[in-house]
Design a protein around this motif. Structure first.
Motif, mmCIF file in Angstrom:
data_model
loop_
_atom_site.group_PDB
_atom_site.id
_atom_site.type_symbol
_atom_site.label_atom_id
_atom_site.label_comp_id
_atom_site.label_asym_id
_atom_site.label_seq_id
_atom_site.Cartn_x
_atom_site.Cartn_y
_atom_site.Cartn_z
ATOM 1 N N ASP A 192 112.172 90.792 101.703
ATOM 2 C CA ASP A 192 112.727 89.819 102.646
ATOM 3 C C ASP A 192 113.606 90.460 103.710
ATOM 4 O O ASP A 192 113.649 90.004 104.855
ATOM 5 N N ASN A 193 114.332 91.503 103.356
ATOM 6 C CA ASN A 193 115.236 92.141 104.310
ATOM 7 C C ASN A 193 114.506 92.857 105.437
ATOM 8 O O ASN A 193 115.090 93.108 106.498
ATOM 9 N N LEU A 194 113.237 93.209 105.224
ATOM 10 C CA LEU A 194 112.487 93.984 106.217
ATOM 11 C C LEU A 194 111.699 93.107 107.184
ATOM 12 O O LEU A 194 111.180 93.608 108.178
ATOM 13 N N TYR A 195 111.608 91.811 106.913
ATOM 14 C CA TYR A 195 110.856 90.945 107.816
ATOM 15 C C TYR A 195 111.467 90.911 109.218
ATOM 16 O O TYR A 195 110.771 90.655 110.194
ATOM 17 N N ALA A 217 106.180 80.991 106.074
ATOM 18 C CA ALA A 217 106.771 81.285 104.768
ATOM 19 C C ALA A 217 107.728 82.461 104.821
ATOM 20 O O ALA A 217 108.433 82.727 103.847
ATOM 21 N N ARG A 218 107.763 83.178 105.951
ATOM 22 C CA ARG A 218 108.648 84.339 106.079
ATOM 23 C C ARG A 218 109.794 84.074 107.060
ATOM 24 O O ARG A 218 110.333 84.991 107.662
ATOM 25 N N ILE A 219 110.132 82.818 107.214
ATOM 26 C CA ILE A 219 111.241 82.404 108.081
ATOM 27 C C ILE A 219 112.302 81.736 107.222
ATOM 28 O O ILE A 219 111.989 80.930 106.342
ATOM 29 N N ASP A 220 113.564 82.080 107.470
ATOM 30 C CA ASP A 220 114.669 81.468 106.734
ATOM 31 C C ASP A 220 114.923 80.080 107.314
ATOM 32 O O ASP A 220 115.464 79.949 108.416
ATOM 33 N N ILE A 221 114.516 79.061 106.576
ATOM 34 C CA ILE A 221 114.599 77.697 107.082
ATOM 35 C C ILE A 221 115.976 77.087 106.867
ATOM 36 O O ILE A 221 116.544 76.444 107.759
ATOM 37 N N ASN A 222 116.548 77.294 105.694
ATOM 38 C CA ASN A 222 117.803 76.605 105.360
ATOM 39 C C ASN A 222 118.996 77.541 105.246
ATOM 40 O O ASN A 222 120.045 77.165 104.722
ATOM 41 N N GLY A 223 118.864 78.785 105.730
ATOM 42 C CA GLY A 223 119.992 79.698 105.759
ATOM 43 C C GLY A 223 120.413 80.252 104.422
ATOM 44 O O GLY A 223 121.578 80.624 104.242
ATOM 45 N N THR A 224 119.499 80.347 103.480
ATOM 46 C CA THR A 224 119.852 80.823 102.142
ATOM 47 C C THR A 224 119.154 82.127 101.759
ATOM 48 O O THR A 224 119.307 82.601 100.633
ATOM 49 N N THR A 225 118.385 82.710 102.670
ATOM 50 C CA THR A 225 117.649 83.935 102.363
ATOM 51 C C THR A 225 117.939 84.986 103.431
ATOM 52 O O THR A 225 118.413 84.657 104.528
ATOM 53 N N PRO A 226 117.636 86.262 103.148
ATOM 54 C CA PRO A 226 117.825 87.315 104.167
ATOM 55 C C PRO A 226 116.697 87.376 105.191
ATOM 56 O O PRO A 226 116.728 88.227 106.073
ATOM 57 N N MET A 227 115.735 86.487 105.092
ATOM 58 C CA MET A 227 114.648 86.480 106.070
ATOM 59 C C MET A 227 115.163 86.026 107.432
ATOM 60 O O MET A 227 116.202 85.361 107.528
ATOM 61 N N PRO A 228 114.478 86.372 108.529
ATOM 62 C CA PRO A 228 114.966 86.011 109.865
ATOM 63 C C PRO A 228 114.916 84.508 110.110
ATOM 64 O O PRO A 228 114.003 83.824 109.639
ATOM 65 N N SER A 229 115.905 84.020 110.838
ATOM 66 C CA SER A 229 115.914 82.609 111.222
ATOM 67 C C SER A 229 115.010 82.398 112.420
ATOM 68 O O SER A 229 114.616 83.344 113.113
ATOM 69 N N ILE A 230 114.692 81.157 112.709
ATOM 70 C CA ILE A 230 113.826 80.855 113.849
ATOM 71 C C ILE A 230 114.532 81.232 115.156
ATOM 72 O O ILE A 230 113.881 81.681 116.107
ATOM 73 N N THR A 231 115.856 81.098 115.211
ATOM 74 C CA THR A 231 116.602 81.505 116.411
ATOM 75 C C THR A 231 116.489 83.007 116.631
ATOM 76 O O THR A 231 116.260 83.471 117.754
ATOM 77 N N TYR A 232 116.659 83.773 115.561
ATOM 78 C CA TYR A 232 116.517 85.234 115.642
ATOM 79 C C TYR A 232 115.126 85.592 116.159
ATOM 80 O O TYR A 232 114.979 86.479 117.017
ATOM 81 N N ILE A 233 114.121 84.922 115.655
ATOM 82 C CA ILE A 233 112.739 85.224 116.047
ATOM 83 C C ILE A 233 112.514 84.917 117.522
ATOM 84 O O ILE A 233 111.924 85.728 118.253
ATOM 85 N N TYR A 234 112.994 83.770 117.980
ATOM 86 C CA TYR A 234 112.827 83.421 119.393
ATOM 87 C C TYR A 234 113.521 84.435 120.305
ATOM 88 O O TYR A 234 112.967 84.857 121.332
ATOM 89 N N ILE A 235 114.732 84.824 119.938
ATOM 90 C CA ILE A 235 115.482 85.776 120.765
ATOM 91 C C ILE A 235 114.759 87.124 120.798
ATOM 92 O O ILE A 235 114.610 87.736 121.870
ATOM 93 N N CYS A 236 114.295 87.584 119.648
ATOM 94 C CA CYS A 236 113.599 88.879 119.594
ATOM 95 C C CYS A 236 112.300 88.843 120.387
ATOM 96 O O CYS A 236 111.980 89.794 121.113
ATOM 97 N N PHE A 237 111.547 87.768 120.258
ATOM 98 C CA PHE A 237 110.316 87.651 121.041
ATOM 99 C C PHE A 237 110.625 87.681 122.534
ATOM 100 O O PHE A 237 109.936 88.346 123.319
#
Length: 283
Positions: A223-226, A237-257
Protein backbone atom coordinates in the motif's frame (compact mmCIF):
# COMPACT_ATOMS: atom_id res chain seq x y z
CA UNK A 1 -8.04 30.95 -32.89
CA UNK A 2 -5.98 30.18 -36.00
CA UNK A 3 -3.45 28.28 -33.87
CA UNK A 4 -6.11 25.96 -32.45
CA UNK A 5 -7.82 25.48 -35.82
CA UNK A 6 -4.48 24.40 -37.24
CA UNK A 7 -3.83 22.15 -34.24
CA UNK A 8 -7.25 20.57 -34.67
CA UNK A 9 -6.46 19.80 -38.30
CA UNK A 10 -3.16 18.16 -37.29
CA UNK A 11 -4.91 16.16 -34.57
CA UNK A 12 -7.63 14.75 -36.80
CA UNK A 13 -5.16 13.91 -39.53
CA UNK A 14 -3.97 11.16 -37.19
CA UNK A 15 -7.49 9.83 -36.72
CA UNK A 16 -8.07 9.74 -40.48
CA UNK A 17 -5.20 7.27 -40.74
CA UNK A 18 -6.85 4.79 -38.37
CA UNK A 19 -8.90 3.11 -41.10
CA UNK A 20 -5.72 2.02 -42.91
CA UNK A 21 -3.53 1.48 -39.84
CA UNK A 22 -3.12 -2.24 -39.16
CA UNK A 23 -2.07 -1.55 -35.55
CA UNK A 24 -5.43 0.06 -34.80
CA UNK A 25 -7.27 -2.97 -36.17
CA UNK A 26 -5.07 -5.36 -34.20
CA UNK A 27 -5.69 -3.32 -31.04
CA UNK A 28 -9.46 -3.39 -31.61
CA UNK A 29 -9.42 -7.17 -32.10
CA UNK A 30 -7.27 -7.67 -29.00
CA UNK A 31 -9.61 -5.56 -26.88
CA UNK A 32 -12.65 -7.43 -28.14
CA UNK A 33 -11.04 -10.78 -27.28
CA UNK A 34 -9.83 -9.61 -23.86
CA UNK A 35 -13.11 -7.97 -22.88
CA UNK A 36 -15.13 -10.98 -23.97
CA UNK A 37 -12.82 -13.34 -22.08
CA UNK A 38 -12.89 -11.49 -18.76
CA UNK A 39 -16.54 -10.46 -18.74
CA UNK A 40 -17.78 -13.85 -19.94
CA UNK A 41 -16.86 -15.34 -16.57
CA UNK A 42 -19.17 -12.90 -14.81
CA UNK A 43 -21.92 -13.48 -17.37
CA UNK A 44 -21.60 -17.27 -17.01
CA UNK A 45 -21.86 -16.98 -13.22
CA UNK A 46 -25.04 -14.96 -13.69
CA UNK A 47 -26.42 -17.68 -15.97
CA UNK A 48 -25.59 -20.33 -13.39
CA UNK A 49 -27.73 -18.56 -10.79
CA UNK A 50 -30.28 -17.47 -13.43
CA UNK A 51 -29.80 -13.72 -12.90
CA UNK A 52 -28.75 -11.19 -15.52
CA UNK A 53 -25.73 -9.00 -14.77
CA UNK A 54 -25.93 -5.23 -14.31
CA UNK A 55 -24.00 -3.19 -16.91
CA UNK A 56 -21.35 -1.96 -14.45
CA UNK A 57 -18.49 -4.36 -15.19
CA UNK A 58 -16.05 -1.80 -16.61
CA UNK A 59 -14.67 -0.60 -13.21
CA UNK A 60 -13.47 -4.15 -12.53
CA UNK A 61 -11.63 -4.86 -15.78
CA UNK A 62 -8.34 -3.53 -14.35
CA UNK A 63 -8.45 -4.76 -10.78
CA UNK A 64 -6.15 -7.76 -11.31
CA UNK A 65 -2.51 -6.80 -11.87
CA UNK A 66 -1.74 -9.12 -14.78
CA UNK A 67 -5.07 -8.45 -16.47
CA UNK A 68 -4.30 -4.73 -16.35
CA UNK A 69 -1.07 -5.41 -18.23
CA UNK A 70 -3.07 -7.11 -20.97
CA UNK A 71 -5.49 -4.21 -21.29
CA UNK A 72 -2.89 -1.42 -21.17
CA UNK A 73 -0.22 -2.85 -23.48
CA UNK A 74 -2.45 -2.25 -26.55
CA UNK A 75 -2.62 1.41 -25.50
CA UNK A 76 1.18 1.56 -25.55
CA UNK A 77 1.06 -0.05 -28.99
CA UNK A 78 -1.34 2.68 -30.13
CA UNK A 79 1.10 5.42 -29.09
CA UNK A 80 4.26 3.49 -29.93
CA UNK A 81 5.02 5.57 -33.05
CA UNK A 82 4.90 8.91 -31.17
CA UNK A 83 5.65 11.68 -32.06
CA UNK A 84 3.76 10.37 -35.11
CA UNK A 85 6.21 11.61 -37.74
CA UNK A 86 5.52 9.74 -40.97
CA UNK A 87 6.42 10.75 -44.51
CA UNK A 88 3.63 13.37 -44.63
CA UNK A 89 4.49 15.13 -41.37
CA UNK A 90 7.42 17.30 -42.63
CA UNK A 91 5.03 18.94 -45.11
CA UNK A 92 2.35 19.39 -42.44
CA UNK A 93 4.89 20.92 -40.07
CA UNK A 94 6.07 23.32 -42.78
CA UNK A 95 2.50 24.48 -43.40
CA UNK A 96 1.24 24.56 -39.81
CA UNK A 97 4.32 25.62 -37.80
CA UNK A 98 6.01 23.76 -34.97
CA UNK A 99 3.80 24.88 -32.05
CA UNK A 100 0.39 24.25 -33.69
CA UNK A 101 1.68 20.90 -34.94
CA UNK A 102 2.89 19.98 -31.44
CA UNK A 103 -0.43 20.99 -29.85
CA UNK A 104 -2.28 18.92 -32.44
CA UNK A 105 -0.19 15.84 -31.77
CA UNK A 106 -0.63 16.24 -28.02
CA UNK A 107 -4.38 16.73 -28.51
CA UNK A 108 -4.44 13.46 -30.42
CA UNK A 109 -3.03 11.65 -27.38
CA UNK A 110 -5.73 13.14 -25.14
CA UNK A 111 -8.58 12.25 -27.49
CA UNK A 112 -7.24 8.85 -28.54
CA UNK A 113 -6.89 7.81 -24.90
CA UNK A 114 -10.51 8.79 -24.26
CA UNK A 115 -11.66 6.86 -27.35
CA UNK A 116 -9.70 3.81 -26.19
CA UNK A 117 -11.39 3.55 -22.80
CA UNK A 118 -14.83 4.53 -24.02
CA UNK A 119 -14.48 1.74 -26.59
CA UNK A 120 -13.64 -0.66 -23.74
CA UNK A 121 -16.70 0.51 -21.80
CA UNK A 122 -18.96 -0.02 -24.81
CA UNK A 123 -17.44 -3.45 -25.40
CA UNK A 124 -18.10 -4.52 -21.81
CA UNK A 125 -21.79 -3.79 -22.39
CA UNK A 126 -22.23 -4.51 -26.09
CA UNK A 127 -20.59 -7.95 -26.07
CA UNK A 128 -22.94 -9.04 -23.28
CA UNK A 129 -26.02 -7.08 -24.24
CA UNK A 130 -28.44 -10.01 -24.20
CA UNK A 131 -27.38 -11.06 -20.71
CA UNK A 132 -27.47 -7.63 -19.08
CA UNK A 133 -30.18 -6.17 -16.90
CA UNK A 134 -30.12 -2.39 -17.09
CA UNK A 135 -30.36 -1.04 -13.58
CA UNK A 136 -28.84 1.79 -11.57
CA UNK A 137 -27.86 -0.67 -8.83
CA UNK A 138 -24.85 -2.97 -8.67
CA UNK A 139 -27.12 -5.97 -8.94
CA UNK A 140 -27.10 -9.38 -7.26
CA UNK A 141 -24.44 -10.94 -9.48
CA UNK A 142 -21.72 -8.35 -8.79
CA UNK A 143 -22.82 -8.09 -5.17
CA UNK A 144 -22.54 -11.84 -4.65
CA UNK A 145 -19.11 -12.03 -6.30
CA UNK A 146 -17.85 -9.11 -4.22
CA UNK A 147 -19.24 -10.05 -0.82
CA UNK A 148 -19.05 -13.86 -0.74
CA UNK A 149 -16.52 -16.54 -1.62
CA UNK A 150 -18.37 -17.27 -4.86
CA UNK A 151 -15.57 -15.70 -6.94
CA UNK A 152 -13.04 -18.15 -5.49
CA UNK A 153 -15.41 -21.09 -5.97
CA UNK A 154 -15.86 -20.38 -9.69
CA UNK A 155 -12.18 -19.36 -10.04
CA UNK A 156 -13.06 -15.89 -11.30
CA UNK A 157 -10.03 -14.14 -12.81
CA UNK A 158 -11.56 -10.67 -12.43
CA UNK A 159 -11.39 -9.29 -8.90
CA UNK A 160 -14.45 -7.41 -7.66
CA UNK A 161 -13.52 -5.53 -4.45
CA UNK A 162 -16.33 -5.22 -1.94
CA UNK A 163 -14.99 -1.79 -0.88
CA UNK A 164 -15.75 -0.37 -4.32
CA UNK A 165 -19.37 -1.52 -4.10
CA UNK A 166 -19.60 -0.15 -0.57
CA UNK A 167 -18.13 3.31 -1.14
CA UNK A 168 -19.23 4.03 -4.70
CA UNK A 169 -22.52 3.99 -6.53
CA UNK A 170 -22.30 2.34 -9.98
CA UNK A 171 -22.35 5.70 -11.75
CA UNK A 172 -19.65 7.10 -9.47
CA UNK A 173 -17.44 4.04 -9.94
CA UNK A 174 -17.88 4.20 -13.70
CA UNK A 175 -17.07 7.91 -13.81
CA UNK A 176 -13.96 7.69 -11.64
CA UNK A 177 -12.74 4.56 -13.43
CA UNK A 178 -13.12 6.20 -16.82
CA UNK A 179 -11.54 9.46 -15.68
CA UNK A 180 -8.55 7.87 -13.95
CA UNK A 181 -8.00 5.36 -16.76
CA UNK A 182 -8.08 8.22 -19.28
CA UNK A 183 -5.57 10.25 -17.26
CA UNK A 184 -3.32 7.19 -16.99
CA UNK A 185 -3.54 6.68 -20.74
CA UNK A 186 -2.71 10.34 -21.37
CA UNK A 187 0.27 10.11 -19.02
CA UNK A 188 1.64 7.00 -20.73
CA UNK A 189 1.08 8.52 -24.16
CA UNK A 190 2.86 11.74 -23.24
CA UNK A 191 5.77 9.84 -21.70
CA UNK A 192 6.22 7.91 -24.94
CA UNK A 193 5.84 11.13 -26.95
CA UNK A 194 8.35 13.18 -24.95
CA UNK A 195 11.01 10.50 -24.60
CA UNK A 196 10.75 9.43 -28.24
CA UNK A 197 10.93 13.08 -29.36
CA UNK A 198 13.97 13.70 -27.20
CA UNK A 199 15.81 10.53 -28.23
CA UNK A 200 14.65 10.45 -31.87
CA UNK A 201 13.90 6.76 -31.42
CA UNK A 202 10.82 4.74 -30.53
CA UNK A 203 12.51 2.35 -28.15
CA UNK A 204 13.07 4.38 -24.97
CA UNK A 205 9.56 5.80 -24.73
CA UNK A 206 7.98 2.38 -25.11
CA UNK A 207 10.36 0.87 -22.55
CA UNK A 208 9.61 3.61 -20.01
CA UNK A 209 5.83 3.25 -20.38
CA UNK A 210 6.17 -0.54 -20.19
CA UNK A 211 8.24 -0.19 -17.01
CA UNK A 212 5.41 1.79 -15.38
CA UNK A 213 2.96 -0.97 -16.29
CA UNK A 214 5.18 -3.64 -14.80
CA UNK A 215 5.75 -1.44 -11.73
CA UNK A 216 2.00 -1.49 -11.10
CA UNK A 217 2.05 -5.29 -10.98
CA UNK A 218 5.21 -5.29 -8.84
CA UNK A 219 3.88 -3.04 -6.07
CA UNK A 220 0.62 -4.93 -5.68
CA UNK A 221 -0.22 -5.48 -1.97
CA UNK A 222 2.34 -2.83 -0.96
CA UNK A 223 0.00 0.00 0.00
CA UNK A 224 2.81 2.44 0.75
CA UNK A 225 4.23 2.13 -2.78
CA UNK A 226 1.03 2.93 -4.68
CA UNK A 227 1.85 6.63 -4.31
CA UNK A 228 4.81 6.11 -6.65
CA UNK A 229 3.00 4.00 -9.25
CA UNK A 230 0.83 6.20 -11.52
CA UNK A 231 -0.68 3.24 -13.37
CA UNK A 232 -2.02 1.94 -10.05
CA UNK A 233 -4.15 5.06 -9.69
CA UNK A 234 -6.61 3.84 -12.32
CA UNK A 235 -7.74 1.10 -9.91
CA UNK A 236 -10.40 2.26 -7.44
CA UNK A 237 -9.35 -0.46 -5.02
CA UNK A 238 -5.95 1.23 -4.65
CA UNK A 239 -7.28 4.61 -3.53
CA UNK A 240 -7.65 5.63 0.11
CA UNK A 241 -11.35 6.42 0.29
CA UNK A 242 -11.94 7.03 3.99
CA UNK A 243 -8.48 8.15 5.15
CA UNK A 244 -7.58 4.99 7.04
CA UNK A 245 -4.91 3.45 4.78
CA UNK A 246 -1.47 4.52 3.47
CA UNK A 247 -2.77 4.35 -0.10
CA UNK A 248 -2.98 7.66 -2.03
CA UNK A 249 -6.08 9.79 -1.67
CA UNK A 250 -8.05 10.97 -4.69
CA UNK A 251 -6.79 14.53 -4.06
CA UNK A 252 -3.18 13.32 -4.11
CA UNK A 253 -3.85 11.48 -7.36
CA UNK A 254 -5.44 14.49 -9.06
CA UNK A 255 -2.58 16.77 -8.02
CA UNK A 256 0.08 14.30 -9.19
CA UNK A 257 -1.65 13.76 -12.53
CA UNK A 258 -1.90 17.52 -13.03
CA UNK A 259 1.78 18.08 -12.20
CA UNK A 260 3.08 15.15 -14.26
CA UNK A 261 0.92 15.81 -17.30
CA UNK A 262 1.60 19.56 -17.08
CA UNK A 263 5.36 19.00 -16.98
CA UNK A 264 5.17 16.60 -19.93
CA UNK A 265 3.08 19.06 -21.95
CA UNK A 266 5.63 21.83 -21.49
CA UNK A 267 8.49 19.43 -22.24
CA UNK A 268 6.82 18.20 -25.42
CA UNK A 269 6.31 21.69 -26.82
CA UNK A 270 9.83 22.82 -25.91
CA UNK A 271 11.41 19.71 -27.44
CA UNK A 272 9.30 19.93 -30.60
CA UNK A 273 10.38 23.52 -31.21
CA UNK A 274 14.00 22.41 -31.61
CA UNK A 275 13.48 18.81 -32.71
CA UNK A 276 15.15 17.49 -35.83
CA UNK A 277 12.47 15.96 -38.03
CA UNK A 278 13.43 12.35 -38.73
CA UNK A 279 10.91 10.22 -40.58
CA UNK A 280 11.06 6.72 -39.09
CA UNK A 281 9.63 3.62 -40.79
CA UNK A 282 6.14 2.61 -39.64
CA UNK A 283 5.80 0.10 -36.83
Amino acid sequence: MKLFNTARFVCFQNFRKWSSNYRVWIIAILLIILTHSFTKEIIDFGKDIDINVSPWMFPFLFTQKFIKLLFFFPLILLFSDAPFIDENQPYIIARSGRIPWSIGQIGYIFIASAVYFIFLLLLSIGLNLFNIQFTMEWGKVLGTLANTNAAAVVNLKTYIPSDVLHYFSPVQALWFSLLLSWLTGVLLGLIIYVINSFSNTRVFGILTASFLLVLDATVTNNDNLYRFSPVSWSNLARIDINGTTPMPSITYIYICFALLIGALLVSAIVINRKQTINVLPPI
